[in-house]
Design an enzyme around this catalytic site. Sequence first.
Site, PDB file in Angstrom:
ATOM      1  N   HIS A 123       0.826  -1.217   0.000  1.00 39.47           N
ATOM      2  CA  HIS A 123       0.000   0.000   0.000  1.00 39.47           C
ATOM      3  C   HIS A 123       0.858   1.265   0.000  1.00 39.47           C
ATOM      4  CE1 HIS A 123       0.303   0.217   4.492  1.00 39.47           C
ATOM      5  NE2 HIS A 123       0.167   1.495   4.252  1.00 39.47           N
ATOM      6  N   SER A 172       4.027   2.606   8.263  1.00 39.57           N
ATOM      7  CA  SER A 172       3.749   1.527   7.317  1.00 39.57           C
ATOM      8  C   SER A 172       4.971   1.068   6.557  1.00 39.57           C
ATOM      9  CB  SER A 172       2.741   2.004   6.282  1.00 39.57           C
ATOM     10  OG  SER A 172       1.475   1.865   6.804  1.00 39.57           O
ATOM     11  N   GLY A 173       4.998  -0.203   6.265  1.00 42.71           N
ATOM     12  CA  GLY A 173       6.114  -0.772   5.507  1.00 42.71           C
ATOM     13  C   GLY A 173       7.291  -1.126   6.392  1.00 42.71           C
ATOM     14  N   ASP A 179      -0.024  -7.609   1.877  1.00 44.87           N
ATOM     15  CA  ASP A 179       0.511  -6.241   1.803  1.00 44.87           C
ATOM     16  C   ASP A 179       2.045  -6.237   1.893  1.00 44.87           C
ATOM     17  OD1 ASP A 179       0.552  -3.530   1.676  1.00 44.87           O
ATOM     18  OD2 ASP A 179      -0.361  -3.159   3.638  1.00 44.87           O
TER      19      ASP A 179
HETATM   20  N1  ARG Z   1      -1.366   2.409   7.185  1.00 38.24           N
HETATM   21  C1  ARG Z   1      -0.519   3.142   8.064  1.00 38.24           C
HETATM   22  C2  ARG Z   1       0.596   3.807   7.273  1.00 38.24           C
HETATM   23  O1  ARG Z   1       0.404   3.963   6.085  1.00 38.24           O
HETATM   24  C3  ARG Z   1      -0.047   2.323   9.220  1.00 38.24           C
HETATM   25  C4  ARG Z   1      -1.091   2.306  10.211  1.00 38.24           C
HETATM   26  C5  ARG Z   1      -0.833   1.415  11.333  1.00 38.24           C
HETATM   27  N2  ARG Z   1      -1.908   1.648  12.247  1.00 38.24           N
HETATM   28  C6  ARG Z   1      -1.966   1.147  13.448  1.00 38.24           C
HETATM   29  N3  ARG Z   1      -2.921   1.522  14.234  1.00 38.24           N
HETATM   30  N4  ARG Z   1      -1.068   0.327  13.875  1.00 38.24           N
HETATM   31  O2  ARG Z   1       1.553   4.329   7.785  1.00 38.24           O
END
Ligand code: ARG
Length: 303
Positions: A79, A228-229, A130
């Site tokens: 993503h 993320s990642g 992902d």
């Molecule tokens: N999708 C988020 C990002 O793009 C990460 C979110 C993780 N959320 C969580 N509550 N642990 O950085």
Amino acid sequence: MELKALVLLLSALCLSDLTSTQDSCGKRLLVAAPGAFRIVGGREAPEGAWPWQVSIQIQSRHHCGGTILSNLWVLTATHCCHKYLRIIKSHFRVVAGLNVLSGPGDQTQIRSVREVKMHKDYNGITSDNDVTLLLLSSPLNFTDHVQPVCTPHNLAHEFILNFSHCFISGWGSPSYGGRLMNRLQEAEVELIDRTKCNLITWYNGIITENMICAGLESGAADSCQGDSGGPLQCYSEDEDRFYVVGVTSFGHECGLPHKPGVYARTSRFAGWLKASQGASVSAARRLNTRLISALLSAALTLL
Ligand code: ARG
């Protein structure tokens, strides 16, 4: 005579590159093993604590985290890239050995991205699969600040490793809707059983087998936007090494009770990781072998 020496030197360099396969991983050289100490609810990571953590940047701005698997490969979340594919090659860069976003130091190594391998079964609605691999434009040099992490060979291996401590790390925001952190943050988390994570009052069945939940039941420690990642990394006391157990994927807001962070479960992708890296590595090797033969025959002609 000088030319001959140069050609021989070049052949030797190519050969050493070809034989330098990864046998050491998951070791941090500047920070001791995690003891009994105990992002959202995090703290500043000591220098060199997570030498496999990278910042993936678009036009020099932090976009996502990533994890170094070898000198040429970085693991991240799909993503983080799938919407940005058009600009990916030119504007993406990977920054390793970084602690302070605004002040990369002497230890920092920057690489551009040569190839993006997204998991073909990534589902943008459910976030299943992902995971994405980035092939770097040139190899990273391993130092105290830049090291590869280990990856579990399969699900059984993940269980055998019997992890004692797990941590998340990243420059992501300290609260939902907040701003990025300038210094790398870390927090200790617990792995949460999938059955529990799928309870009606938790994630109500949306956690697939390819995902792993981690956090604290109270929500006191969690990843958040911008993490993320990046890695969910766990320490194996038996081996005295860290393994990347998850890739930061999603969560309902951040730090809420019963809504822990959800991570792509790397042990479920061991085969995919191996196959994806293998295909390009063997292509690189074929190229390297051709280069060595050409250089050696040039050297022989010059003798
Ligand atoms: N999708 C988020 C990002 O793009 C990460 C979110 C993780 N959320 C969580 N509550 N642990 O950085």
